[in-house]
Enzyme design. Structure first.
Site, mmCIF file in Angstrom:
data_model
loop_
_atom_site.group_PDB
_atom_site.id
_atom_site.type_symbol
_atom_site.label_atom_id
_atom_site.label_comp_id
_atom_site.label_asym_id
_atom_site.label_seq_id
_atom_site.Cartn_x
_atom_site.Cartn_y
_atom_site.Cartn_z
ATOM 1 N N SER A 108 0.841 -1.195 0.000
ATOM 2 C CA SER A 108 0.000 0.000 0.000
ATOM 3 C C SER A 108 0.873 1.241 0.000
ATOM 4 C CB SER A 108 -0.901 0.012 1.239
ATOM 5 O OG SER A 108 -1.542 1.267 1.391
ATOM 6 N N TYR A 137 -0.193 0.217 10.506
ATOM 7 C CA TYR A 137 -0.667 -0.327 9.227
ATOM 8 C C TYR A 137 0.403 -0.088 8.161
ATOM 9 C CZ TYR A 137 -3.330 -0.670 4.866
ATOM 10 O OH TYR A 137 -3.754 -0.993 3.601
#
Length: 268
Positions: A108, A137
């Site tokens: 990501s 994350y």
């Protein structure tokens, strides 16, 4: 999947596939449980089939501070460590499955928010109230890109290549783990309104391209965004830190990886 495929066939939008039904099979896998990962691996091995593509796509985002039954921070395990175990145990099958076998790690753009401090990798210095959910994350997504580089150094002379991608902001259930964060819910809603999000079909394009585009045969160490190669951040490209993460990951998985499992990769 079968229902959606039949609907697309009926509409004439199923592409070039001539089959009446998809050749798919359900296999249970819970990445929050390393025992589940082990069971999945053994079930797959028992089928004695080849493995040409391994797409590590499952993940959770900005989850509150929580630890798995294995004692790891949940995003670290689900997004990274469980995939590390999966890849390591399935690599021998891929190495014996013929030319142009590919692993694609779905990372990501959130890796740009990451930090690197393995002593704090499990977030145990945080409380639930001050846990940096976006950063952790991002860390898990950073680790995936670093894993790509580590694997390719070891697989350089083999039939297996490893690449990573950013799929974009995709309108899936990824937001279920941060539905309590009003600011991020608003961010997703605004992104949808201004057309910055992708539907799952659009979000899959970069992953599918990396997996099956014949022009990408022998491509390694590529980080794709919107079908184009982009440069991952400097942390992700730091070889010393990559190898530190590799060693840390092996230490985390001592219970599941035998010396011979590791030797199969290190001695290629």
């Amino acid at each position: 999947m079968q229902k959606e495929f039949e609907e697309e066939k009926a509409k004439g939008t199923a592409g070039i596939c001539s089959k009446e039904r998809l050749d798919v099979e359900f296999m249970a896998l819970d990445l929050a449980s390393l025992n589940s990962v082990e069971n999945f691996i053994e079930t797959f091995k028992s089928k004695e089939t080849k493995l040409h593509l391994l797409l590590c796509n499952a993940g959770i985002a900005m989850h509150p501070l929580e630890y798995t039954e294995d004692g790891f921070e949940i995003m670290f395990q689900v997004n990274y460590l469980a995939h590390f175990l999966l890849v390591t145990k399935l690599l021998p099958i891929m190495l014996d499955s013929g030319e142009d076998c590919r692993i694609v790690l779905v990372s990501s753009e959130a890796h740009l928010t990451s930090s690197f401090d393995l002593e704090k990798a499990q977030g145990k210095h945080h409380t639930k109230e001050n846990f940096k959910r976006l950063q952790y994350y991002g860390n898990s997504k950073l680790y995936q890109i670093m894993q790509m580089y580590c694997l390719n150094r070891r697989l350089q002379k083999t039939n297996v290549t490893v690449n990573s991608i950013h799929p974009g902001i995709v309108d899936t259930e990824i937001n279920r783990s941060f539905s309590d964060l009003g600011m991020w819910k608003m961010f997703f809603q605004i992104s949808k309104i201004i057309g910055k999000t992708k539907n799952p079909f659009e979000g899959a394009k970069t992953l599918i391209n990396a997996a099956v585009n014949p022009d990408l045969k022998d491509t390694r160490d590529a980080y794709y965004c919107d079908m184009r190669i982009q440069q991952a951040n400097s942390l992700a490209r730091n070889q010393e830190k990559q190898e530190a993460l590799w060693k840390y990951s092996l230490d985390c998985l001592q219970k599941y990886l035998k010396p011979e499992d590791i030797d199969k990769i290190e001695k290629l």
